[in-house]
Design an enzyme around this catalytic site. Structure first.
Site, PDB file in Angstrom:
ATOM      1  N   LYS A  79       0.812  -1.223   0.000  1.00 29.79           N
ATOM      2  CA  LYS A  79       0.000   0.000   0.000  1.00 29.79           C
ATOM      3  C   LYS A  79       0.841   1.266   0.000  1.00 29.79           C
ATOM      4  CE  LYS A  79      -1.471   0.745   4.821  1.00 29.79           C
ATOM      5  NZ  LYS A  79      -2.628   1.269   5.568  1.00 29.79           N
ATOM      6  N   ARG A  82      -8.497   8.309   4.283  1.00 29.38           N
ATOM      7  CA  ARG A  82      -9.456   7.232   4.031  1.00 29.38           C
ATOM      8  C   ARG A  82     -10.155   6.797   5.321  1.00 29.38           C
ATOM      9  NH1 ARG A  82      -8.827   2.007   4.961  1.00 29.38           N
ATOM     10  NH2 ARG A  82      -6.666   2.325   5.600  1.00 29.38           N
ATOM     11  N   ARG A  83      -9.368   6.547   6.358  1.00 31.14           N
ATOM     12  CA  ARG A  83      -9.965   6.141   7.635  1.00 31.14           C
ATOM     13  C   ARG A  83     -10.784   7.294   8.221  1.00 31.14           C
ATOM     14  NH1 ARG A  83      -4.253   3.261   9.288  1.00 31.14           N
ATOM     15  NH2 ARG A  83      -4.727   1.264   8.312  1.00 31.14           N
TER      16      ARG A  83
HETATM   17  C1  DPM Z   1      -0.607   4.432   3.723  1.00 33.61           C
HETATM   18  C2  DPM Z   1      -1.577   4.798   4.652  1.00 33.61           C
HETATM   19  C3  DPM Z   1      -1.070   4.460   5.923  1.00 33.61           C
HETATM   20  C4  DPM Z   1       0.210   3.877   5.721  1.00 33.61           C
HETATM   21  C5  DPM Z   1      -2.892   5.470   4.328  1.00 33.61           C
HETATM   22  C6  DPM Z   1      -4.099   4.553   4.495  1.00 33.61           C
HETATM   23  C7  DPM Z   1      -1.759   4.673   7.233  1.00 33.61           C
HETATM   24  C8  DPM Z   1      -1.479   6.019   7.828  1.00 33.61           C
HETATM   25  C9  DPM Z   1      -2.237   6.278   9.120  1.00 33.61           C
HETATM   26  C10 DPM Z   1      -0.670   4.581   2.259  1.00 33.61           C
HETATM   27  N1  DPM Z   1       0.470   3.910   4.382  1.00 33.61           N
HETATM   28  O1  DPM Z   1      -4.049   3.395   4.927  1.00 33.61           O
HETATM   29  O2  DPM Z   1      -5.218   5.029   4.184  1.00 33.61           O
HETATM   30  O3  DPM Z   1      -3.203   5.565   9.447  1.00 33.61           O
HETATM   31  O4  DPM Z   1      -1.890   7.223   9.824  1.00 33.61           O
HETATM   32  C11 DPM Z   1       1.325   1.783   6.615  1.00 33.61           C
HETATM   33  C12 DPM Z   1       0.969   0.774   7.563  1.00 33.61           C
HETATM   34  C13 DPM Z   1       1.272  -0.455   6.953  1.00 33.61           C
HETATM   35  C14 DPM Z   1       1.805  -0.176   5.713  1.00 33.61           C
HETATM   36  C15 DPM Z   1       0.430   1.002   8.921  1.00 33.61           C
HETATM   37  C16 DPM Z   1      -1.075   1.067   9.040  1.00 33.61           C
HETATM   38  C17 DPM Z   1       1.121  -1.853   7.537  1.00 33.61           C
HETATM   39  C18 DPM Z   1      -0.010  -2.632   6.920  1.00 33.61           C
HETATM   40  C19 DPM Z   1       0.263  -3.153   5.525  1.00 33.61           C
HETATM   41  C20 DPM Z   1       1.176   3.303   6.738  1.00 33.61           C
HETATM   42  N2  DPM Z   1       1.861   1.186   5.554  1.00 33.61           N
HETATM   43  O5  DPM Z   1      -1.824   1.207   8.072  1.00 33.61           O
HETATM   44  O6  DPM Z   1      -1.539   0.953  10.205  1.00 33.61           O
HETATM   45  O7  DPM Z   1       1.358  -3.677   5.269  1.00 33.61           O
HETATM   46  O8  DPM Z   1      -0.631  -3.046   4.674  1.00 33.61           O
END
Ligand code: DPM
Length: 332
Positions: A93, A144-145
């Protein structure tokens, strides 16, 4: 399990260099990839090289503000292009849908649970998102969240939170959040599954494109490396994620938009659901499409076009206009 890979022609004296970010989660993922490859190819040497990326260094700015393409990938990509490493392991992602010239997505690994989760402050242990008190503060820096939760839980308020998983869990206790939203996959890989208080159903939060899968990026046409990577490829996850990525590629116009997805593959039917939300969570444009998995990217592109016609285009235009608006006076 028997090895199904075709014979590898790489000289056994060659050491394959894998480049990774330094965070604990990134290293867990990269070491898993290294160990799997080492198991399949015991005669080859694998070495992990770590680097910091821009996204690891800039921690005081909202993700959506610095959300340039390749925030967590560019330094790793430069290293491959310069020949200092052979492939990079990313959370899929975090990998932009358009890769730099000369690089490609070598394979997609089997997806972990792609859902989002609530990690709650211990004082609210018998509450859920629905029953948290009015005004409770939820930490997330994902648009998104944010948009989806604002829509479903208007009694909650939201605050940005940055940093790696350990930092966020510490901030939850120390900086006045009542809960934080994290990916189930990251928590499970870090062996922190016991912190998951509530898993968010797709009806509440559609996950990010590629969430829960690893994407391995390598040099375009590097046949030796591509052959090795085949043993890690997971066809069902690949079809689902290619559909998701095609949807995102077709929708994002160089700006940060709340986009969520959900996919399933049953028999020969791939189902892709996509959502575009306005930042305030007032409007959610959501639709689904079905077709054969070998048409994954076409399905993603078509669903994106459907969503645009159903109101996503207006949301994209608004977000782009707001991003391009000049800063108010005095913020220079
Ligand atoms: C991206 C997002 C986030 C990450 C945006 C989204 C979360 C940021 C946040 C593109 N990258 O999800 O809408 O919530 O502040 C990220 C995480 C992981 C990969 C951590 C997470 C682990 C899960 C995976 C940060 N990148 O989402 O809690 O490998 O898919």
């Amino acid at each position: 399990m028997p090895t199904t890979a075709s014979p590898v022609v790489i000289s056994s004296r060659r050491t394959i260099r894998i480049v990774s970010r330094k965070s604990q989660l990134a290293l867990i993922q990269t070491h898993w990839v290294r160990d799997e490859l080492q198991r399949h190819f015991p005669d080859l040497g694998f070495e992990v090289v770590t680097m910091e990326t821009h996204g690891d260094k800039v921690l005081d700015v909202s993700l959506s503000k610095i959300g340039d393409k390749g925030l967590f990938t560019q330094e790793l990509e430069d290293s491959m292009l310069q020949g200092d490493s052979d492939f990079a392991v990313h959370s899929l992602k975090d990998l932009p849908t358009r890769l730099p010239q000369g690089l490609m997505l070598g394979c997609i690994t089997e997806r972990e649970n792609p859902a989002d989760a609530l990690v709650i402050h211990p004082r609210h242990r018998d509450r859920t998102l629905a029953t948290l008190p009015e005004g409770s503060v939820i930490g997330t820096s994902s648009l998104r969240r944010l948009a989806q939760l604002r829509h479903h839980y208007p009694h909650l308020s939201f605050k940005d939170i940055r940093g790696n998983l350990n930092t966020r869990l510490r901030k939850l206790e120390e900086e006045g959040y009542d809960g934080i939203i994290l990916a189930v996959a990251g928590l499970l890989r870090m062996e922190m599954g016991d912190r998951i208080h509530e898993t968010l159903a797709p009806a509440i939060s559609l996950h990010a494109v590629g969430q829960g899968a690893l994407g391995i990026e390598c040099r375009q046409g590097d046949q030796d490396i591509l052959t090795l990577l085949q043993v890690l490829s997971h066809p069902a996850t690949t079809a689902r994620c290619l559909a998701e990525r095609a949807l995102l590629r077709e929708l994002e116009g160089g700006c940060q938009v709340p986009i969520g997805v959900n996919t399933s593959l049953e028999g020969d039917t791939l189902t892709l659901t996509g959502l575009v939300a306005s930042l305030d969570g007032q409007r959610l444009i959501k639709d689904s499409i079905q077709g054969p998995p070998d048409q994954a990217e076409t399905l993603g592109t078509r669903l994106a076009q459907q969503l645009r016609r159903q109101g996503a285009q207006a949301i994209l235009d608004e977000i782009l206009a707001a991003e391009r608006a000049p800063n108010p006076p005095g913020q220079g």
